[in-house]
Design an enzyme around this catalytic site. Structure first.
Site, PDB file in Angstrom:
ATOM      1  N   TYR A   6       0.822  -1.212   0.000  1.00  0.00           N
ATOM      2  CA  TYR A   6       0.000   0.000   0.000  1.00  0.00           C
ATOM      3  C   TYR A   6       0.856   1.262   0.000  1.00  0.00           C
ATOM      4  O   TYR A   6       0.357   2.357  -0.266  1.00  0.00           O
ATOM      5  CB  TYR A   6      -0.946   0.028   1.216  1.00  0.00           C
ATOM      6  CG  TYR A   6      -2.055  -1.005   1.173  1.00  0.00           C
ATOM      7  CD1 TYR A   6      -2.230  -1.819   0.060  1.00  0.00           C
ATOM      8  CD2 TYR A   6      -2.920  -1.159   2.236  1.00  0.00           C
ATOM      9  CE1 TYR A   6      -3.229  -2.782   0.040  1.00  0.00           C
ATOM     10  CE2 TYR A   6      -3.931  -2.113   2.220  1.00  0.00           C
ATOM     11  CZ  TYR A   6      -4.077  -2.924   1.112  1.00  0.00           C
ATOM     12  OH  TYR A   6      -5.074  -3.866   1.083  1.00  0.00           O
ATOM     13  N   ASP A  41      -3.414 -17.922   1.779  1.00  0.00           N
ATOM     14  CA  ASP A  41      -4.576 -18.576   1.159  1.00  0.00           C
ATOM     15  C   ASP A  41      -5.127 -19.659   2.101  1.00  0.00           C
ATOM     16  O   ASP A  41      -6.339 -19.783   2.280  1.00  0.00           O
ATOM     17  CB  ASP A  41      -4.238 -19.153  -0.237  1.00  0.00           C
ATOM     18  CG  ASP A  41      -2.845 -19.750  -0.317  1.00  0.00           C
ATOM     19  OD1 ASP A  41      -2.059 -19.609   0.650  1.00  0.00           O
ATOM     20  OD2 ASP A  41      -2.533 -20.382  -1.348  1.00  0.00           O
ATOM     21  N   LYS A  73       3.163 -15.411   2.306  1.00  0.00           N
ATOM     22  CA  LYS A  73       3.079 -16.173   1.056  1.00  0.00           C
ATOM     23  C   LYS A  73       4.523 -16.507   0.677  1.00  0.00           C
ATOM     24  O   LYS A  73       5.019 -16.126  -0.391  1.00  0.00           O
ATOM     25  CB  LYS A  73       2.362 -15.294   0.006  1.00  0.00           C
ATOM     26  CG  LYS A  73       1.944 -15.995  -1.255  1.00  0.00           C
ATOM     27  CD  LYS A  73       0.817 -16.980  -1.080  1.00  0.00           C
ATOM     28  CE  LYS A  73       0.562 -17.710  -2.389  1.00  0.00           C
ATOM     29  NZ  LYS A  73      -0.295 -18.886  -2.238  1.00  0.00           N
ATOM     30  N   ASP A  99     -10.977  -8.283   7.902  1.00  0.00           N
ATOM     31  CA  ASP A  99     -12.384  -8.145   7.509  1.00  0.00           C
ATOM     32  C   ASP A  99     -13.074  -9.508   7.515  1.00  0.00           C
ATOM     33  O   ASP A  99     -14.222  -9.630   7.953  1.00  0.00           O
ATOM     34  CB  ASP A  99     -12.492  -7.534   6.107  1.00  0.00           C
ATOM     35  CG  ASP A  99     -12.700  -6.033   6.168  1.00  0.00           C
ATOM     36  OD1 ASP A  99     -12.277  -5.431   7.183  1.00  0.00           O
ATOM     37  OD2 ASP A  99     -13.285  -5.463   5.230  1.00  0.00           O
ATOM     38  N   ASP A 130      -5.317  -6.528   6.056  1.00  0.00           N
ATOM     39  CA  ASP A 130      -6.511  -5.786   5.665  1.00  0.00           C
ATOM     40  C   ASP A 130      -7.629  -6.771   5.307  1.00  0.00           C
ATOM     41  O   ASP A 130      -8.768  -6.683   5.797  1.00  0.00           O
ATOM     42  CB  ASP A 130      -6.147  -4.911   4.446  1.00  0.00           C
ATOM     43  CG  ASP A 130      -7.221  -3.914   4.089  1.00  0.00           C
ATOM     44  OD1 ASP A 130      -8.195  -3.790   4.852  1.00  0.00           O
ATOM     45  OD2 ASP A 130      -7.099  -3.261   3.035  1.00  0.00           O
TER      46      ASP A 130
END
Ligand code: NAD
Length: 355
Positions: free
Chosen positions: A142, A221, A189, A249, A245
Site C-alpha cells: 500500500y 490462502d 506467502k 475483515d 486488511d
C-alpha cells in the site's frame, strides 16, 4: 493519574458513539481516580466543510501532543464526489502516518451472548471466539512505489519491507501473544514472495526473545480458509498490510456484528489511535440507534495499551458483558426476547455497570 485524550468524532454516527465512550471513560475516571482530559478536534468531511481539508494541521498537532486519540469514523455521501487526496478517508491515513502508527490490532471477538450472530455452524464456533489480528500498517504494497507505464500499457505496485519494519510489528505480535494464550501465527506467502521469506527470517530471529510463545507460519490462502474451517485454532495472527486488511475483515464477519468490533493502532511509544472498525453509517446518524459498543471497547483498548490500566480496561469489558447478559441490545444486534435500547441508553447502562 492524568491522561490527555484527543477525540476526533468525524462524520455520520461518529459524534453519537464518541459521546458514549467519553461518558464511560469519565465513569472509569470517577471510580478509579484518574483524570481524563478531552479535547475535541475535527477530521474527515466535517473538517473539509470547516477548513477545506480532511486533516487540518491543528488536529495533527493536538493528536501528537496527546496521550492518545479516540476516533469515531469519517466519510459520507456528501463528500463522495471528491477525488483521492481530498476525500475524508485521507484523514485516517494521514493521522496513522503522522503519528507513526505501524501496528493495527483488530480483535475478532464473538461474545457468547451473541453467538447466534456468527454465520458458522455452532459445532465449529462453540460458545465464543477470540482472535487478535496484528496488521502491519505503514509499509508493504500500500505504500510502495506505484505507477503506470504508458509505453507498454501497464501498471505496477511495489511490495517492499525492510527488516526494521518487519521486526517492530512482529514484536507487537509477540508481546500481544504473551498477554494472551502465547500462540502466534505469522501469515505470509513465502512460497512465492521474497518479502515473505524475509518476514520468516525476522520472525525466527525475534522468536528467540519470546521463548514462551509458540510460533507457526501459515500461507495466506490457507489462513483465509482456516478462519472459516477452524477459527478456534488461532490466538494472535501477525501479517503484512494487505494480507491483514483482507483477513481482518474476514475474521470480523465471524463475529456477526460490525457494531461490536474495536481496533487500536500503535507505534513505538504509548501514543495510540483507537477506533471502531465500522464506518460512519450515514444512514443512521443522529437517530440514537447506532451501537456504541465498538467505540467503548476501543476506549478499553486505549486504557490497556496506551495507559497500562489493565484493571480499568477489564472493568469496561466486564460492564459491556454484563449489559449484554442482561439482554440489552441496540437495533443491529437485536434478537428474540431482548430489551431494545438506543445509543444513549446503551452508553448509560455500560457506564452504570463500571465497578
Ligand atoms: P459502515 O460501516 O459505515 O456501514 C455499514 C452498515 O453497517 C450500515 O448499514 C450501517 O448502518 C451499519 N453500521 C455501521 N456501524 C454501525 C453501528 N455502530 N451500529 C449500528 N449499525 C452500524 O460502512 P459503509 O456504509 O460502507 O460506509 C459509510 C461511510 O463510512 C463511507 O463514507 C465510508 O467511506 C466510511 N468509512 C469510514 C471508515 C472509518 O472512518 N474508519 C471505515 C469504513 C467506512
Amino acid at each position: 493519574m492524568n491522561f490527555r485524550i484527543v477525540t476526533v468524532p468525524g462524520d455520520g454516527i461518529g459524534p453519537d458513539i464518541i459521546r458514549e465512550a467519553v461518558k464511560v471513560l469519565n465513569k472509569v475516571g470517577e471510580i478509579y481516580n484518574h483524570k481524563f482530559e478531552f479535547t475535541e478536534k475535527l477530521a474527515g468531511g466535517i473538517a473539509i466543510d470547516t477548513y477545506g481539508c480532511p486533516l487540518p494541521q491543528d488536529t495533527i498537532d493536538a493528536c501528537k501532543k496527546s496521550d492518545s486519540v479516540l476516533l469515531g469514523a469519517v466519510g459520507g455521501p456528501k463528500w463522495d464526489h471528491l477525488g483521492g487526496n481530498d476525500r475524508p478517508e485521507k484523514a485516517l491515513l494521514g493521522l496513522r502516518g503522522e503519528l507513526k502508527l505501524f501496528a493495527n490490532l483488530r480483535p475478532a471477538v464473538l461474545h457468547k451472548q451473541l453467538k447466534e450472530a456468527c454465520p458458522l455452524k455452532p459445532e465449529i464456533i462453540g460458545d465464543s471466539l477470540d482472535i487478535l489480528i496484528v496488521r502491519e500498517l505503514t509499509s508493504g504494497i500500500y505504500f510502495g512505489k506505484r505507477g503506470r507505464v504508458a509505453s507498454d500499457n501497464s501498471a505496477f505496485d511495489t511490495l517492499y519491507y525492510n527488516v526494521n519494519e518487519i521486526k517492530r510489528v512482529l514484536k507487537v505480535g509477540f508481546e500481544s501473544a504473551m498477554k494472551r494464550k502465547k500462540k502466534l501465527t505469522v501469515v505470509d506467502k513465502a512460497n512465492i514472495l521474497e518479502t515473505s521469506r524475509l518476514w520468516r527470517e525476522v520472525a525466527y530471529q525475534t522468536a528467540k526473545e519470546y521463548s514462551e510463545v509458540s510460533m507457526d507460519f501459515m500461507y495466506v490462502d490457507n489462513c483465509s480458509m482456516q478462519l472459516i474451517r477452524n477459527p478456534k485454532q488461532f490466538d494472535v495472527i501477525c501479517t503484512t498490510n494487505m494480507f491483514g486488511d483482507i483477513l481482518s475483515d474476514e475474521a470480523s464477519m465471524l463475529t456477526g456484528s460490525i457494531g461490536m468490533l474495536a481496533s487500536a493502532s500503535l507505534g513505538e511509544g504509548t501514543l495510540g489511535m483507537y477506533e471502531p472498525i465500522h464506518g460512519s453509517a450515514p444512514d443512521i446518524a443522529g437517530k440514537n440507534i447506532a451501537n456504541p459498543i465498538a467505540t467503548i471497547l476501543s476506549a478499553a483498548m486505549m486504557l490497556r495499551y496506551s495507559f497500562s490500566l489493565e484493571k480499568e480496561a477489564q472493568a469496561v469489558e466486564n460492564a459491556v458483558m454484563q449489559v449484554l447478559d442482561e439482554g440489552y441490545r441496540t437495533a443491529d444486534i437485536i434478537g428474540n426476547g431482548v430489551n431494545p435500547v438506543g445509543t444513549v441508553e446503551m452508553g448509560n447502562l455500560i457506564a452504570g455497570r463500571i465497578k
